[in-house]
Motif scaffolding. Structure first.
Motif, PDB file in Angstrom:
ATOM      1  N   ALA A 238      -3.777  38.139  47.550  1.00 22.16           N
ATOM      2  CA  ALA A 238      -2.399  38.521  47.285  1.00 22.16           C
ATOM      3  C   ALA A 238      -2.189  39.999  47.586  1.00 22.16           C
ATOM      4  O   ALA A 238      -2.958  40.855  47.147  1.00 22.16           O
ATOM      5  N   THR A 239      -1.153  40.297  48.352  1.00 22.73           N
ATOM      6  CA  THR A 239      -0.824  41.677  48.685  1.00 22.73           C
ATOM      7  C   THR A 239       0.644  41.928  48.350  1.00 22.73           C
ATOM      8  O   THR A 239       1.375  41.014  47.978  1.00 22.73           O
ATOM      9  N   GLY A 240       1.079  43.186  48.494  1.00 26.61           N
ATOM     10  CA  GLY A 240       2.492  43.502  48.305  1.00 26.61           C
ATOM     11  C   GLY A 240       3.007  43.106  46.936  1.00 26.61           C
ATOM     12  O   GLY A 240       2.375  43.358  45.909  1.00 26.61           O
ATOM     13  N   LYS A 241       4.187  42.452  46.929  1.00 23.41           N
ATOM     14  CA  LYS A 241       4.821  42.048  45.675  1.00 23.41           C
ATOM     15  C   LYS A 241       3.955  41.053  44.920  1.00 23.41           C
ATOM     16  O   LYS A 241       3.881  41.090  43.684  1.00 23.41           O
ATOM     17  N   ALA A 242       3.294  40.145  45.649  1.00 23.47           N
ATOM     18  CA  ALA A 242       2.428  39.161  44.983  1.00 23.47           C
ATOM     19  C   ALA A 242       1.301  39.869  44.240  1.00 23.47           C
ATOM     20  O   ALA A 242       0.987  39.544  43.095  1.00 23.47           O
ATOM     21  N   GLY A 243       0.684  40.859  44.894  1.00 18.95           N
ATOM     22  CA  GLY A 243      -0.382  41.610  44.248  1.00 18.95           C
ATOM     23  C   GLY A 243       0.115  42.396  43.053  1.00 18.95           C
ATOM     24  O   GLY A 243      -0.557  42.483  42.024  1.00 18.95           O
ATOM     25  N   PHE A 244       1.324  42.973  43.183  1.00 19.11           N
ATOM     26  CA  PHE A 244       1.891  43.752  42.082  1.00 19.11           C
ATOM     27  C   PHE A 244       2.120  42.883  40.852  1.00 19.11           C
ATOM     28  O   PHE A 244       1.794  43.294  39.727  1.00 19.11           O
ATOM     29  N   PHE A 245       2.680  41.685  41.044  1.00 17.65           N
ATOM     30  CA  PHE A 245       2.971  40.841  39.891  1.00 17.65           C
ATOM     31  C   PHE A 245       1.698  40.230  39.296  1.00 17.65           C
ATOM     32  O   PHE A 245       1.640  39.977  38.091  1.00 17.65           O
ATOM     33  N   LEU A 246       0.678  40.031  40.116  1.00 16.69           N
ATOM     34  CA  LEU A 246      -0.607  39.624  39.563  1.00 16.69           C
ATOM     35  C   LEU A 246      -1.193  40.759  38.731  1.00 16.69           C
ATOM     36  O   LEU A 246      -1.779  40.531  37.666  1.00 16.69           O
ATOM     37  N   PHE A 247      -1.044  41.993  39.214  1.00 13.48           N
ATOM     38  CA  PHE A 247      -1.496  43.165  38.457  1.00 13.48           C
ATOM     39  C   PHE A 247      -0.746  43.266  37.131  1.00 13.48           C
ATOM     40  O   PHE A 247      -1.342  43.492  36.075  1.00 13.48           O
ATOM     41  N   LEU A 248       0.579  43.076  37.185  1.00 14.32           N
ATOM     42  CA  LEU A 248       1.399  43.123  35.975  1.00 14.32           C
ATOM     43  C   LEU A 248       0.968  42.032  34.997  1.00 14.32           C
ATOM     44  O   LEU A 248       0.848  42.263  33.784  1.00 14.32           O
ATOM     45  N   TYR A 249       0.723  40.844  35.520  1.00 10.46           N
ATOM     46  CA  TYR A 249       0.276  39.719  34.697  1.00 10.46           C
ATOM     47  C   TYR A 249      -1.054  40.051  34.022  1.00 10.46           C
ATOM     48  O   TYR A 249      -1.242  39.790  32.826  1.00 10.46           O
ATOM     49  N   LEU A 250      -1.972  40.641  34.773  1.00 10.21           N
ATOM     50  CA  LEU A 250      -3.275  40.998  34.215  1.00 10.21           C
ATOM     51  C   LEU A 250      -3.149  42.026  33.099  1.00 10.21           C
ATOM     52  O   LEU A 250      -3.863  41.944  32.094  1.00 10.21           O
TER      53      LEU A 250
END
Length: 370
Positions: A238-250
């Motif tokens: 996951a990169t970009g927005k997908a990576g950001f929201f995975l980071f936020l979720y974590l």
């Protein structure tokens, strides 16, 4: 590889112990070590769940989680979060709240001679709303996993029926909502019922929002094998927005896991410096290193039931948090439940791998044929 992954955590641990000795002699060192062990034992399931999400992230977002994320985990949840609770509960300013934390009443009494509550008392009084938020967030995570149909089942006798029941739309929300009402009605004190309800609903909403944003930016083919991919996982990164929201979720997930550790720490000491050193600089760092180790080694691919065991441990932790609103539960029990469930799932995974090898194949071959 092990030294490279855990080396920084070991170095931070040594520095933290030295700082603790300078701050409060050997007594402070003992407390810091105990808190570090407490955090690791309570958060082992957190590391497994973090690894399932982290392996979906690109190398860039993995580095963000391991740098900025650790700053949030150490300073945000283990130091600033308790102070924020005191600010909100007492109406004190940041400096006054810190002074209250660093200067407890004599003999660890719950109140100062003038009748003002101590830092520890304010944190303890805020436990119902903290437990309701964290408990409901983790409960939604557990229900979302257990109601979803999966290739492998660990406790098949209960997981398969639950997966069939999960075909009912919004079942996780219904079950969580009913449990929240029952918790508020039968476990919360009368004056805390509304607070518990609001906090619990916020926990549910937070999970739905963050998880929904992650699904919104889901990468096509993310769950399919990619021949060109490399590393321990065959998942598209996951990169970009997908990576950001995975980071936020974590980060939200890590915060929910840290609630029980922060609250449990006050059974040992109310000193915010000691708590930050033990839970944050030692405990949180080792949990991060353990997460990276699981990703780099591909442990979740080799031991397929570990993820199941971690989610059952999450379900147990969520239940413990909700029950603790009305009944005190020893932190040792909280830590042991997670360790036992993950240990059993690891043992089941080892047995499965041995059985497959005895039949002339490997776990990877079986997965490819499935």
């Amino acid at each position: 590889m092990v030294l490279r992954i855990f080396g920084f955590s070991i170095a931070v641990t040594i520095v933290s112990i030295i700082v603790a000795f300078v701050y409060g002699s050997w007594e402070a060192v003992a407390l810091v070590v105990i808190l570090g062990i407490l955090e690791v034992s309570l958060s082992f399931d957190n590391a497994v769940i973090n690894a399932t999400v982290l392996r979906r992230m690109s190398e860039f977002w993995q580095k963000i989680f391991l740098t900025i994320g650790i700053i949030i985990a150490v300073f945000g949840m283990r130091l600033v979060f308790p102070l924020v609770i005191v600010w909100a509960a007492s109406g004190l300013g940041p400096v006054a709240a810190l002074d209250l934390a660093l200067n407890p009443p004599a003999d660890d009494a719950p109140y100062f001679p003038n009748g003002d509550p101590s830092y520890e008392t304010l944190i303890t009084d805020a436990h119902p709303q903290i437990a309701a938020f964290g408990g409901m967030f983790l409960l939604m995570l557990f229900l979302g996993f257990i109601f979803e149909e999966r290739e492998h089942t660990w406790l098949s006798w209960i997981e398969k029926p639950l997966q069939k029941a999960g075909k009912l739309d919004m079942l996780a929300v219904v079950v969580a909502g009913v449990l929240l009402v029952l918790t508020a009605e039968f476990l919360a004190e009368d004056e805390k019922i509304s607070t518990v309800m609001v906090s619990g609903v916020l926990g549910m909403v937070t999970y739905i929002a963050v998880n929904g944003l992650g699904n919104l930016f889901h990468i096509p083919g993310e769950d399919e094998d990619e021949e060109a991919s490399s590393g321990p996982s065959d998942l598209a990164k996951a990169t970009g927005k997908a990576g950001f929201f995975l980071f936020l979720y974590l980060e939200v997930l890590d915060a929910s896991f840290s609630f029980d550790g922060v609250i449990g720490a006050f059974a040992i000491t109310a000193d915010p410096i000691i708590i930050a050193l033990g839970l944050g600089f030692i405990g949180a760092m080792f949990v991060r290193s353990l997460t990276v180790f699981l990703v780099r080694k591909g442990t979740l691919d080799d031991y397929v039931y570990l993820e199941h065991g971690a989610h059952w441990a999450i379900g147990a932790l969520a239940t413990i948090l909700l029950v603790s609103i009305g009944v005190h539960i020893n932190e040792i029990i909280t830590g042991l439940v997670g360790v036992v469930l993950i240990g059993l799932s690891f043992w089941s995974s080892v047995r499965r791998n041995k059985r497959i090898e005895a039949e002339g194949g490997t776990a990877e071959v079986e997965l490819e044929k499935a």
